[in-house]
Structure formats: C-alpha cells, structure tokens
Design a protein around this motif. Structure first.
Motif, PDB file in Angstrom:
ATOM      1  N   ILE A 197      35.588  59.206  45.651  1.00  0.00           N
ATOM      2  CA  ILE A 197      35.117  58.981  43.685  1.00  0.00           C
ATOM      3  C   ILE A 197      36.150  57.039  43.955  1.00  0.00           C
ATOM      4  CG2 ILE A 197      35.371  58.944  41.612  1.00  0.00           C
ATOM      5  CD1 ILE A 197      34.635  61.566  41.570  1.00  0.00           C
ATOM      6  N   ARG A 198      37.074  57.923  43.766  1.00  0.00           N
ATOM      7  CA  ARG A 198      38.765  56.633  44.420  1.00  0.00           C
ATOM      8  C   ARG A 198      38.025  55.039  45.330  1.00  0.00           C
ATOM      9  NH1 ARG A 198      42.065  61.252  44.148  1.00  0.00           N
ATOM     10  NH2 ARG A 198      42.523  61.068  46.766  1.00  0.00           N
ATOM     11  N   LEU A 199      37.333  55.979  45.672  1.00  0.00           N
ATOM     12  CA  LEU A 199      37.074  54.688  47.063  1.00  0.00           C
ATOM     13  C   LEU A 199      35.639  53.812  46.488  1.00  0.00           C
ATOM     14  CD1 LEU A 199      37.317  53.690  49.726  1.00  0.00           C
ATOM     15  CD2 LEU A 199      34.950  54.327  50.668  1.00  0.00           C
ATOM     16  N   ALA A 200      34.875  54.931  45.665  1.00  0.00           N
ATOM     17  CA  ALA A 200      34.093  53.724  45.005  1.00  0.00           C
ATOM     18  C   ALA A 200      34.669  52.707  43.860  1.00  0.00           C
ATOM     19  CB  ALA A 200      32.635  54.554  44.678  1.00  0.00           C
ATOM     20  N   ARG A 201      35.300  53.562  43.234  1.00  0.00           N
ATOM     21  CA  ARG A 201      36.413  52.995  42.724  1.00  0.00           C
ATOM     22  C   ARG A 201      37.254  51.156  42.707  1.00  0.00           C
ATOM     23  NH1 ARG A 201      39.099  56.751  38.269  1.00  0.00           N
ATOM     24  NH2 ARG A 201      39.605  54.595  37.497  1.00  0.00           N
ATOM     25  N   LEU A 202      37.500  51.667  44.101  1.00  0.00           N
ATOM     26  CA  LEU A 202      38.218  50.455  44.597  1.00  0.00           C
ATOM     27  C   LEU A 202      36.616  49.464  44.698  1.00  0.00           C
ATOM     28  CD1 LEU A 202      40.777  49.402  46.273  1.00  0.00           C
ATOM     29  CD2 LEU A 202      39.483  50.480  47.970  1.00  0.00           C
ATOM     30  N   MET A 203      35.804  50.626  45.572  1.00  0.00           N
ATOM     31  CA  MET A 203      34.908  48.723  45.413  1.00  0.00           C
ATOM     32  C   MET A 203      34.589  48.303  44.645  1.00  0.00           C
ATOM     33  SD  MET A 203      32.701  47.884  48.346  1.00  0.00           S
ATOM     34  CE  MET A 203      31.131  47.618  49.395  1.00  0.00           C
ATOM     35  N   GLY A 204      33.838  49.120  43.950  1.00  0.00           N
ATOM     36  CA  GLY A 204      33.684  48.521  41.932  1.00  0.00           C
ATOM     37  C   GLY A 204      34.721  46.879  41.830  1.00  0.00           C
ATOM     38  N   ARG A 205      36.463  47.228  41.672  1.00  0.00           N
ATOM     39  CA  ARG A 205      37.127  46.196  41.491  1.00  0.00           C
ATOM     40  C   ARG A 205      35.874  44.751  42.330  1.00  0.00           C
ATOM     41  NH1 ARG A 205      42.097  49.654  41.966  1.00  0.00           N
ATOM     42  NH2 ARG A 205      40.983  50.868  39.951  1.00  0.00           N
ATOM     43  N   LEU A 206      36.769  45.141  43.285  1.00  0.00           N
ATOM     44  CA  LEU A 206      35.738  43.807  44.945  1.00  0.00           C
ATOM     45  C   LEU A 206      34.222  43.538  44.277  1.00  0.00           C
ATOM     46  CD1 LEU A 206      36.394  45.215  48.294  1.00  0.00           C
ATOM     47  CD2 LEU A 206      37.266  43.932  46.711  1.00  0.00           C
ATOM     48  N   VAL A 207      33.782  44.276  43.633  1.00  0.00           N
ATOM     49  CA  VAL A 207      32.187  44.027  43.509  1.00  0.00           C
ATOM     50  C   VAL A 207      32.320  43.571  42.009  1.00  0.00           C
ATOM     51  CG1 VAL A 207      29.756  44.577  43.493  1.00  0.00           C
ATOM     52  CG2 VAL A 207      30.829  45.732  45.012  1.00  0.00           C
ATOM     53  N   MET A 208      32.971  43.903  41.502  1.00  0.00           N
ATOM     54  CA  MET A 208      33.308  43.056  39.811  1.00  0.00           C
ATOM     55  C   MET A 208      34.241  42.642  39.457  1.00  0.00           C
ATOM     56  SD  MET A 208      31.406  46.530  37.712  1.00  0.00           S
ATOM     57  CE  MET A 208      32.908  47.829  37.796  1.00  0.00           C
ATOM     58  N   PRO A 209      34.857  41.515  40.096  1.00  0.00           N
ATOM     59  CA  PRO A 209      35.943  40.898  39.734  1.00  0.00           C
ATOM     60  C   PRO A 209      35.864  40.444  37.553  1.00  0.00           C
ATOM     61  CG  PRO A 209      34.297  39.602  40.980  1.00  0.00           C
ATOM     62  CD  PRO A 209      33.894  40.771  40.530  1.00  0.00           C
ATOM     63  N   GLN A 210      36.501  40.483  37.650  1.00  0.00           N
ATOM     64  CA  GLN A 210      37.270  40.117  35.865  1.00  0.00           C
ATOM     65  C   GLN A 210      36.471  39.016  35.749  1.00  0.00           C
ATOM     66  OE1 GLN A 210      37.047  42.746  33.321  1.00  0.00           O
ATOM     67  NE2 GLN A 210      36.280  43.952  35.846  1.00  0.00           N
ATOM     68  N   SER A 211      37.510  37.939  36.263  1.00  0.00           N
ATOM     69  CA  SER A 211      37.081  36.335  35.730  1.00  0.00           C
ATOM     70  C   SER A 211      37.235  35.775  37.329  1.00  0.00           C
ATOM     71  CB  SER A 211      38.453  35.926  35.669  1.00  0.00           C
ATOM     72  OG  SER A 211      39.267  36.084  36.132  1.00  0.00           O
ATOM     73  N   ALA A 212      36.881  34.609  37.203  1.00  0.00           N
ATOM     74  CA  ALA A 212      36.635  33.506  38.414  1.00  0.00           C
ATOM     75  C   ALA A 212      38.250  33.618  39.006  1.00  0.00           C
ATOM     76  CB  ALA A 212      36.959  32.103  37.727  1.00  0.00           C
ATOM     77  N   LEU A 213      39.401  33.615  38.236  1.00  0.00           N
ATOM     78  CA  LEU A 213      40.914  33.512  38.673  1.00  0.00           C
ATOM     79  C   LEU A 213      40.763  35.108  39.820  1.00  0.00           C
ATOM     80  CD1 LEU A 213      43.305  32.292  40.016  1.00  0.00           C
ATOM     81  CD2 LEU A 213      44.186  33.701  37.573  1.00  0.00           C
ATOM     82  N   ALA A 214      40.399  35.746  38.856  1.00  0.00           N
ATOM     83  CA  ALA A 214      40.148  37.106  40.128  1.00  0.00           C
ATOM     84  C   ALA A 214      39.675  37.207  41.034  1.00  0.00           C
ATOM     85  CB  ALA A 214      40.347  38.430  38.939  1.00  0.00           C
ATOM     86  N   ALA A 215      38.321  36.411  41.096  1.00  0.00           N
ATOM     87  CA  ALA A 215      37.327  36.622  42.266  1.00  0.00           C
ATOM     88  C   ALA A 215      38.389  35.669  43.531  1.00  0.00           C
ATOM     89  CB  ALA A 215      36.658  36.552  41.517  1.00  0.00           C
ATOM     90  N   MET A 216      38.811  34.712  42.807  1.00  0.00           N
ATOM     91  CA  MET A 216      39.772  33.991  44.003  1.00  0.00           C
ATOM     92  C   MET A 216      40.633  35.043  44.594  1.00  0.00           C
ATOM     93  SD  MET A 216      39.438  30.616  43.274  1.00  0.00           S
ATOM     94  CE  MET A 216      39.357  29.895  42.057  1.00  0.00           C
ATOM     95  N   LEU A 217      41.495  35.389  43.705  1.00  0.00           N
ATOM     96  CA  LEU A 217      42.382  36.249  44.408  1.00  0.00           C
ATOM     97  C   LEU A 217      42.154  37.751  45.632  1.00  0.00           C
ATOM     98  CD1 LEU A 217      44.436  35.836  41.197  1.00  0.00           C
ATOM     99  CD2 LEU A 217      45.606  35.063  43.872  1.00  0.00           C
ATOM    100  N   ILE A 218      41.762  38.468  44.722  1.00  0.00           N
ATOM    101  CA  ILE A 218      41.036  39.323  45.140  1.00  0.00           C
ATOM    102  C   ILE A 218      40.103  38.755  45.811  1.00  0.00           C
ATOM    103  CG2 ILE A 218      39.435  41.756  45.039  1.00  0.00           C
ATOM    104  CD1 ILE A 218      39.896  41.756  41.762  1.00  0.00           C
ATOM    105  N   HIS A 219      39.192  38.383  46.443  1.00  0.00           N
ATOM    106  CA  HIS A 219      38.551  38.207  47.808  1.00  0.00           C
ATOM    107  C   HIS A 219      39.503  37.394  48.648  1.00  0.00           C
ATOM    108  CE1 HIS A 219      34.890  38.067  45.041  1.00  0.00           C
ATOM    109  NE2 HIS A 219      34.793  39.498  45.127  1.00  0.00           N
TER     110      HIS A 219
END
Ligand code: FAD
Length: 545
Positions: free
Chosen positions: A345-367
């Motif tokens: 479940i923890r791994l799925a939540r982590l993956m969720g953060r990659l798949v669903m970044p909250q904003s364009a800035l978050a996407a650029m930072l995380i990805h």
C-alpha cells in the motif's frame, strides 16, 4: 449439491468462505485441493463484470499455478515495459518488465471476469467444495471451537451454517470485517477516476504507459482480446454522470482514435482507497483480499495481494482442520501477510504521487528528480528493475531461522526453476513439489541422512522428499530427482550439501547444511505444534497422492 437441497444437519462445514470473488474462489480452490470441506457463498448471481484488476505479477501467476490453473486457463498479454511520461520532461522513468521470475513473466495484463470464471471452475472440480451464489451472510457468532453463521439462501429462506473457520473474502465493504470490529485504517483519495476498456483500438500497443499530467493523469495499457484500458482522473467540478456519457468518453479517447473506430466495452467511475485492517485474524474469523487491505491500482497489487493471502492461508486452514498442526498456526497468517500488504500500500501511495503531481511545478520537480536519479545506477535499478518492490519475505511467522550460507532465506520464497522430473519431462519445479511440504536435498539424497524416527514423522506429515541434481548428473537412486536443467536452483538457491524444508505455499520453512538435518527438521516441525483432536475431514495423503 446446492446448499438449499442439503438436509439441515449437513450445514456443517470446515471452512465457510464468504465472497466468491477472485480471492474467495482461489482460496476455495486451494482448500478443495487439500480436501477440506468448504462452503463458498456469494450474494451476487455471477462474477462481477466491472472493469477492475488488469495487471498481475509473477508472484500472482505462481499462486495461480499453485491453485492448479493451466497456463491457457485465461488469456494474458506479457508487458515488456512500463513507461512514465511527464508533460514537460517527456519520459522520466521506464520500468523493465521483460523476462521472468520463478518461471513466470514479471508483468501481464488479463481480463478479470475470465480469470474469476476459471478460478470458480477449478474450485468446483473438487467434491469437498460447495459453491452457492445468490446467498448472503447476514450475521455470525464465534464460539470456542466453531462459528455459527446465519445465511440467506436464493429462496429467501435462512439457514445456520456451523463451521470451524469463517473467512471474510467479502470485498472492500466487508461485513465480516465490520462485524468483528476491525478498524480499516488509511486514507480515501479525494479524486474520482474514470476507467474505460475499449476493443479494436486502431493503434495497437504492447506496454503500459502513465501519462503523468497533473491536469489529467492517465494510465493506459494493453490488455488481452485486443483491448486497451485508460484510467482518467476527474478534474474538480467534473461529475461521474457526465464523464460516463459516450460523447464525453469519445472526447477523452480522441488522441487514440475516432469513436467509430473502436468499441467501448466497459466503463466505471471509482474513488481509490489505501486501507488495511488492524488484524487479519480474530480467533476463528479471518479476513482475506480486499476485506483485509485495499490499495489504489497504481502498482497493480490489490488482487495480487489477495492471491498471496489465499496461498498463505489455504494450507494453514487445511493443516489445522485436518489435525496435522495446531490451530495456532493460523495466527501466523496475520504476522506474515499484514506487514507485506501494508508495504505494498505504501508503494502504491508513492507511485500515486508520481502519477498525480499536484501542479506543473510539482510535476517538474518530482519527475525531474526521478529523471536525474536515473543517472545513478543504484537509484535507476530501484525503479527500472523494480528493486523498489517490497520483497515477499517475512520477518516474523511460521519458519525457523538457521542463519546465512545460502541464497535461501527462511520466511522467503523458495525459487522456482525449470527442471527435468523423474518421468523425464521438463516442468516447473513447483509442479513436482506438489501440494504438501517438501524436503529438498541439494546434490544429496535426504533419505540417506534421516533417522528411522524422522522418516516416520515425515511420512505421517506427507512430506515429499526430493533431491536436486546439477544438469547431466544422474538421478539419485531411491529419491525423486529434479535435474536442474537451467541451473536455477543449484547453486543459485543453495550449495551442494544443503537441505531445505519448503511449506506448501513455497515459503522456506527451514534451510541449512545437511549434517544438521535432524536438528533443522526438529526445530521446524515443532512449529506446527500439537494438533487439535478432531475428525480429519479427508485423508490428505489420498488428496496429495
Ligand atoms: C479500477 C481498478 C483497477 C484495479 N487494478 C488492479 C490490478 O491491475 N491488479 C490487481 O492486482 N488489482 C487491481 N485492482 C484490485 C482488484 O480488483 C481487487 O483487489 C480484487 O478484485 C479483490 O478481490 P476480492 O475477491 O478480495 O473481492 P471482490 O472481488 O470485491 O469480491 C467480494 C465478493 O464478496 C461478495 N459479498 C460481499 N458481501 C457479502 C455477503 N455478506 N454475503 C455473501 N457475499 C458477499 C460480493 O458479492 C463479491 O462477489 C483494481 C481495482 C480497481 C477498482
């Protein structure tokens, strides 16, 4: 025989499985294979047709092999890679799912209703299994050594079922879990997702891709039967009702084809959850599958976890009800399965953060961080080679620890490899281990080392004794020999001169050097405890032979 047709006195069973979804069906099939009297009920008339699970990993496929499903029992598409795209940085990760582990592809997609039907068919092959649809569990009460369940039959009549164990495989809204007062802790996501399955999409694809655009994250994948699936996150203000309209779906699918070029087969809107019960075992009532844990599907592990539950629980229930082990072994299901389910479940939540970044800035930072991380081989392997996936190895449970010295870990999975069996055929090794315990000698014949007393004890427990020999070396006289044709066991798993005791669910119960065989086996077998004096519902040796 249907339950309604049974005389009242026969509503007595060893295991009542509530829920004939994929987990209940897999468990019923395993229990049937062990000859356990099992009643499996479901309130619905047939399998669910909604678009739900689509991906299975090698571990799930190994459990399905254990259940006895032939490779061709349900269709699969082998997925070679999972690609992750960022709208600003393009591909930022690529998981390599080519190849196989323990004889099975690392990742496949499948069609859940077809798998469920195959599992039901398997379960119903066993005379000790009775399956009953349109039958609902209403309530139950636990006694010292049994459970009394109140069920409603298709006719509307109510009956009492007396069982020694009740398994709640009754899905995410489990009434069994609620009745035993188990908290289901975790989180429910704020977003809804539209799931669409289509057939005959003009452009074919062979992989899984995650389009991780914060405005509309969209996982998209190939599936059997010329199908493809899309999962679209709903934006704020969008409603399920509107998103399920054909015109709306056609707009969403426009980048992949025109509406007249493909057929929408199934659609549904879900909200995802990540939750886990605080205990999986409450005396004689046990939770399995979504009733015990539920995860967002970003790593495709919900059903996989449920199948792991069935494999872990099935033999323990069988050994307990058939008087081969103490009922206390069932407790270890909780300590073995719950931590791993939580880790997934923890791994799925982590993956969720990659798949669903909250904003364009978050996407650029995380990805961006993910992409940069791939420059460092240890970090790259975490994702690309799936090293981030929690190993299915127990910290606590029903196994004895001897120590290091081989690739085997007590409480871990025994590897599977292609071997030549006693009849000269090349097969997957699990098929020769059979349904019970096995004692494997690496480059040695364990029979030669066993005292007469231990020999007798192993026979009583129907332990299968086998010898693994390197390729090209002859069979060991007097011992079923597995010729390690692909060098998958010797010395990868253990060196010559080692023995391993393998549980029916392919978990290493004990492993160590052969000169200590008596001590190792005594230590491991003592964990099975003293059986409860009770009638054996079927002779296991008959079933296992
Ligand atoms: C969109 C989506 C995508 C998914 N993708 C994946 C994936 O790729 N890989 C993966 O591994 N998992 C995935 N999952 C999760 C997977 O579908 C579930 O984990 C799995 O179906 C759960 O099976 P189960 O047998 O535990 O429960 P269910 O399939 O929910 O079965 C429970 C059964 O219990 C019955 N029941 C309930 N109450 C009673 C009662 N009182 N009396 C009698 N019967 C009762 C119900 O009718 C039902 O048939 C996904 C789920 C969703 C929604």
């Amino acid at each position: 025989m249907s339950v309604a047709a049974m005389p009242a006195r026969e509503l007595d069973t060893d295991v009542l499985v509530v829920g004939y979804g994929p987990v209940g069906a897999a468990l019923a099939a395993l229990l049937g294979g062990y000859g356990v009297r099992t009643l499996v009920i479901d309130r619905e008339p047939d399998v669910m047709e909604h678009p739900r699970a689509i991906a299975l990993d090698n571990e799930a496929l190994r459990v399905l092999q254990m259940v006895g499903l032939e490779d061709a029992a349900f269709e699969k598409v082998v997925i070679p890679q999972v690609r992750m795209h960022c709208p600003y940085l393009r591909e930022f990760a690529r998981v390599n799912t080519t190849g196989s582990i323990d004889g099975h592809p690392k990742l496949v997609t499948f069609f859940q209703p077809q798998l469920e039907r195959a599992l039901r068919q398997k379960a119903e092959q066993f005379s000790s299994v009775t399956a009953q649809s349109c039958t609902e569990l209403l309530s139950f009460s636990q006694q010292h050594d049994h459970v009394i369940a109140d069920i409603r039959l298709p006719s509307g009549d109510r009956k009492k079922v007396r069982c020694r164990y009740l398994v709640g495989a009754d899905g995410a809204s489990s009434m069994v879990r609620n009745a035993i007062g188990q908290a289901f802790t975790g989180q429910t996501y704020a977003e809804d997702w539209l799931i669409v399955d289509a057939v005959n999409v003009p452009e074919s694809m062979d992989h899984v891709e995650f389009l991780c655009d914060h405005r509309r994250p969209t996982p998209h994948m190939a599936a059997p039967g010329n199908r493809q699936r899309w999962e679209f996150m709903l934006q704020s203000g969008e409603t399920a009702e509107d998103m399920l309209r054909d015109e709306r779906i056609a707009e969403l699918l426009a980048p992949w084809g025109r509406p007249d070029q493909m057929t929408i087969e199934r659609k549904a809107v879900y909200r995802f959850h990540s939750r886990c019960a605080t205990r999986f075992v409450n005396e004689r009532v046990i939770l399995a599958g979504d009733a015990a844990h539920i995860t967002p599907p970003f790593v495709g592990q919900g059903l996989v976890a449920g199948l792991r539950d069935a494999a872990n629980l099935g033999w323990k229930l069988a050994w307990a009800v058939q008087g081969r082990a103490s009922p206390s072994i069932v407790e270890s299901y909780d300590s073995e399965r719950r931590p791993h389910a939580r880790a997934m479940i923890r791994l799925a939540r982590l993956m969720g953060r990659l798949v669903m970044p909250q904003s364009a800035l978050a996407a650029m930072l995380i990805h961006g961080a993910m992409r940069a991380g791939r420059l460092f081989p240890p970090l790259r392997r975490l994702v690309d080679e799936l090293e981030i996936k929690p190993a299915n190895r127990f910290r606590r449970g029903l196994f004895a620890k001897f120590g290091g010295g081989s690739g085997l870990r007590s409480g871990g999975q025994f590897p599977q490899a292609f071997v030549r069996g006693p009849d000269g055929q090349i097969v997957l090794s699990d098929d020769l281990l059979g349904r019970g315990f096995s004692l494997v000698g690496f480059g040695l014949n364990p029979h030669r080392l066993l005292s007469a007393e231990m020999h007798a004890r192993l026979q009583t427990l129907d332990v299968r004794v086998l010898c693994v020999q390197p390729r090209g070396q002859g069979a060991e006289p007097g011992c079923d020999t597995l010729e390690d044709v692909a060098n998958g066991l010797l010395p990868t798993a253990a060196p010559r001169g080692w023995i391993a005791l393998i549980r029916p669910d392919r978990v290493v119960m004990q492993a160590g050097p052969a000169e200590k065989i008596e001590m190792l086996l005594n230590q491991a077998l003592s964990l099975l405890g003293s059986p409860e004096p009770s009638p054996i519902s079927a002779s296991l040796s008959e079933v296992l032979s």
